[in-house]
Design a protein around this motif. Structure first.
Motif, mmCIF file in Angstrom:
data_model
loop_
_atom_site.group_PDB
_atom_site.id
_atom_site.type_symbol
_atom_site.label_atom_id
_atom_site.label_comp_id
_atom_site.label_asym_id
_atom_site.label_seq_id
_atom_site.Cartn_x
_atom_site.Cartn_y
_atom_site.Cartn_z
ATOM 1 N N PRO A 212 0.831 -1.208 0.000
ATOM 2 C CA PRO A 212 0.000 0.000 0.000
ATOM 3 C C PRO A 212 0.864 1.256 0.000
ATOM 4 O O PRO A 212 1.876 1.320 0.716
ATOM 5 N N PRO A 213 0.540 2.240 -0.804
ATOM 6 C CA PRO A 213 1.376 3.450 -0.881
ATOM 7 C C PRO A 213 1.362 4.212 0.434
ATOM 8 O O PRO A 213 0.337 4.339 1.093
ATOM 9 N N THR A 214 2.516 4.712 0.809
ATOM 10 C CA THR A 214 2.657 5.521 2.016
ATOM 11 C C THR A 214 2.562 6.993 1.655
ATOM 12 O O THR A 214 3.101 7.428 0.638
ATOM 13 N N ARG A 215 1.894 7.749 2.485
ATOM 14 C CA ARG A 215 1.744 9.173 2.234
ATOM 15 C C ARG A 215 3.018 9.910 2.620
ATOM 16 O O ARG A 215 3.828 9.444 3.428
ATOM 17 N N ALA A 216 3.187 11.077 2.029
ATOM 18 C CA ALA A 216 4.386 11.866 2.279
ATOM 19 C C ALA A 216 4.387 12.399 3.710
ATOM 20 O O ALA A 216 3.351 12.764 4.259
ATOM 21 N N LYS A 217 5.559 12.430 4.316
ATOM 22 C CA LYS A 217 5.709 12.951 5.665
ATOM 23 C C LYS A 217 5.884 14.465 5.624
ATOM 24 O O LYS A 217 6.276 15.034 4.609
ATOM 25 N N ASP A 218 5.567 15.088 6.741
ATOM 26 C CA ASP A 218 5.768 16.529 6.865
ATOM 27 C C ASP A 218 7.236 16.777 7.200
ATOM 28 O O ASP A 218 7.609 17.089 8.331
ATOM 29 N N LYS A 219 8.068 16.615 6.195
ATOM 30 C CA LYS A 219 9.516 16.638 6.373
ATOM 31 C C LYS A 219 10.095 17.802 5.582
ATOM 32 O O LYS A 219 9.818 17.961 4.393
ATOM 33 N N TRP A 220 10.920 18.622 6.240
ATOM 34 C CA TRP A 220 11.453 19.823 5.592
ATOM 35 C C TRP A 220 12.965 19.790 5.441
ATOM 36 O O TRP A 220 13.514 20.570 4.682
ATOM 37 N N ARG A 221 13.631 18.911 6.156
ATOM 38 C CA ARG A 221 15.092 18.862 6.066
ATOM 39 C C ARG A 221 15.548 17.447 5.771
ATOM 40 O O ARG A 221 14.857 16.483 6.078
ATOM 41 N N PHE A 222 16.729 17.341 5.175
ATOM 42 C CA PHE A 222 17.285 16.047 4.803
ATOM 43 C C PHE A 222 18.075 15.479 5.977
ATOM 44 O O PHE A 222 18.870 16.193 6.606
ATOM 45 N N SER A 223 17.861 14.211 6.248
ATOM 46 C CA SER A 223 18.600 13.550 7.315
ATOM 47 C C SER A 223 19.991 13.150 6.809
ATOM 48 O O SER A 223 20.303 13.250 5.617
ATOM 49 N N ALA A 224 20.816 12.689 7.743
ATOM 50 C CA ALA A 224 22.158 12.255 7.368
ATOM 51 C C ALA A 224 22.107 11.044 6.442
ATOM 52 O O ALA A 224 22.924 10.917 5.518
ATOM 53 N N ASP A 225 21.125 10.175 6.644
ATOM 54 C CA ASP A 225 20.966 9.016 5.763
ATOM 55 C C ASP A 225 20.598 9.455 4.351
ATOM 56 O O ASP A 225 21.096 8.900 3.356
ATOM 57 N N ASP A 226 19.727 10.466 4.236
ATOM 58 C CA ASP A 226 19.356 10.969 2.911
ATOM 59 C C ASP A 226 20.561 11.558 2.178
ATOM 60 O O ASP A 226 20.732 11.349 0.972
ATOM 61 N N LEU A 227 21.380 12.296 2.892
ATOM 62 C CA LEU A 227 22.554 12.907 2.265
ATOM 63 C C LEU A 227 23.559 11.846 1.808
ATOM 64 O O LEU A 227 24.195 12.002 0.755
ATOM 65 N N GLN A 228 23.687 10.766 2.574
ATOM 66 C CA GLN A 228 24.573 9.689 2.145
ATOM 67 C C GLN A 228 24.056 9.023 0.878
ATOM 68 O O GLN A 228 24.837 8.664 -0.015
ATOM 69 N N LYS A 229 22.750 8.871 0.767
ATOM 70 C CA LYS A 229 22.170 8.294 -0.450
ATOM 71 C C LYS A 229 22.400 9.204 -1.647
ATOM 72 O O LYS A 229 22.695 8.731 -2.759
ATOM 73 N N LEU A 230 22.281 10.513 -1.444
ATOM 74 C CA LEU A 230 22.532 11.454 -2.543
ATOM 75 C C LEU A 230 23.973 11.345 -3.026
ATOM 76 O O LEU A 230 24.234 11.339 -4.235
ATOM 77 N N LYS A 231 24.912 11.267 -2.098
ATOM 78 C CA LYS A 231 26.316 11.135 -2.488
ATOM 79 C C LYS A 231 26.558 9.836 -3.261
ATOM 80 O O LYS A 231 27.306 9.816 -4.243
ATOM 81 N N TYR A 232 25.891 8.779 -2.825
ATOM 82 C CA TYR A 232 26.071 7.487 -3.499
ATOM 83 C C TYR A 232 25.571 7.540 -4.937
ATOM 84 O O TYR A 232 26.277 7.115 -5.870
ATOM 85 N N TYR A 233 24.382 8.093 -5.143
ATOM 86 C CA TYR A 233 23.826 8.134 -6.501
ATOM 87 C C TYR A 233 24.576 9.123 -7.395
ATOM 88 O O TYR A 233 24.673 8.912 -8.606
#
Length: 314
Positions: free
Chosen positions: A280-301
């Protein structure tokens, strides 16, 4: 005529491509053209400027790193201030003395100066009465604390870009880029107040840009053209939208579940396998900043796309 006879292609090996790369491969050039036609909608006289997905990821990394450095500096300054104000506790202890350093019996009112007594509300403390703080002032101070807590969830301070999602509100609630504001394209057709305060703040501001995006450039190109015609000079459109974003950087930038039209197609030959169970699709979170895990994924891609991270962004 054996030398001029062409070997008939075998459909069994049609998906296998040559590994020889001379630098001027016509097949790769044709693949590139097909990819452009499939994912992008270029027009001859575009008023707006385009922003690549990889360039946007680089910009996010730089903004996040700079904000983290500034937060570290402020935390160090706060520790210094706390160390400097530490002797003030001794002054508070000396309040109950008679000036000679000898302890003196203090009345019960002194206890009420620092902490309210048992069964006494925060409105009736003696300290608030002496300082002239009433119930109306206490009510005025309470929303400020809520605003401070909300400010922590807002995008980075002095962020150089403003990200606008021009799809409808339902699509935004289902999936959007972290830090993006919902700005449906129908808002541009208003005769009164078509722009928010943040858009007016970023409009043609020095060192700041406005980025619009949608699923596949259909709505974003219209919104970008309309806003450029109305005098926006620092407007960019995220080239390819969420569709290209899901192909190049599938994780780290997006919150929620991507729509089916933006999801990457299955590789050839996998249709024979049993499809995975539907989640089932998950709804978007009320998130405004990137976590450290997100930044590591960006560097990887970005490294997967062979884009250096140490060079300055466009």
């Amino acid at each position: 005529q054996y030398l001029t006879r062409r070997i008939p292609p075998n459909p069994k090996y049609q998906h296998i491509k040559t590994r020889l790369d001379t630098g001027n491969s016509l097949s790769k050039y044709m693949e590139r053209l097909e990819e452009i036609k499939r994912n992008y909608r270029y027009k001859k006289d575009e008023l707006f400027k385009r922003l690549k997905v990889t360039t946007f990821a680089q910009l996010v990394l730089q903004v996040a790193s700079l904000s983290n450095e500034s937060l570290e500096v402020t935390s160090e300054e706060l520790h210094k201030l706390e160390d400097a104000t530490a002797p003030g506790d001794e002054a508070e202890v000396a309040v109950g003395t008679n000036g000679k350093g000898s302890p003196e019996e203090a009345p019960e009112a002194v206890l009420l100066l620092n902490s309210p007594g048992a069964g006494e509300s925060h409105r009736s403390t003696l300290q608030s009465v002496i300082s002239g703080v009433g119930e109306m002032d206490i009510e005025k101070d309470s929303p400020k604390k809520e605003e401070e807590s909300q400010a922590k969830d807002l995008p980075y301070p002095d962020c150089p870009f403003l990200l606008l999602d021009v799809r409808d509100r339902d699509a935004y609630d289902q999936c959007h880029i972290v830090g993006a504001y919902s700005y449906p394209i129908a808002t541009l057709s208003r005769t009164m107040n078509p722009y928010t305060n943040s858009i007016l703040e970023y409009k043609n501001a020095h060192g700041k840009i406005i980025i619009v995006y949608d699923n596949d450039e259909r709505l974003a190109s219209q919104a970008a053209t309309t806003m450029c015609e109305r005098g926006f000079e620092n407007l960019f459109m995220l080239s390819g939208g969420l569709k290209v974003l899901a192909q190049k950087i599938p994780e780290g930038l997006i919150t929620g579940t991507l729509p089916v039209s933006c999801q990457a197609p299955a590789p050839p030959g996998s249709a024979r396998r049993k499809p995975p169970p539907r989640v089932p699709p998950t709804r978007a979170k009320d998130k405004w900043r990137f976590s450290a895990d997100d930044l590591q994924k960006l560097k990887y891609y970005l490294e997967e796309e062979h884009i250096p991270l140490d060079t300055a962004s466009k």
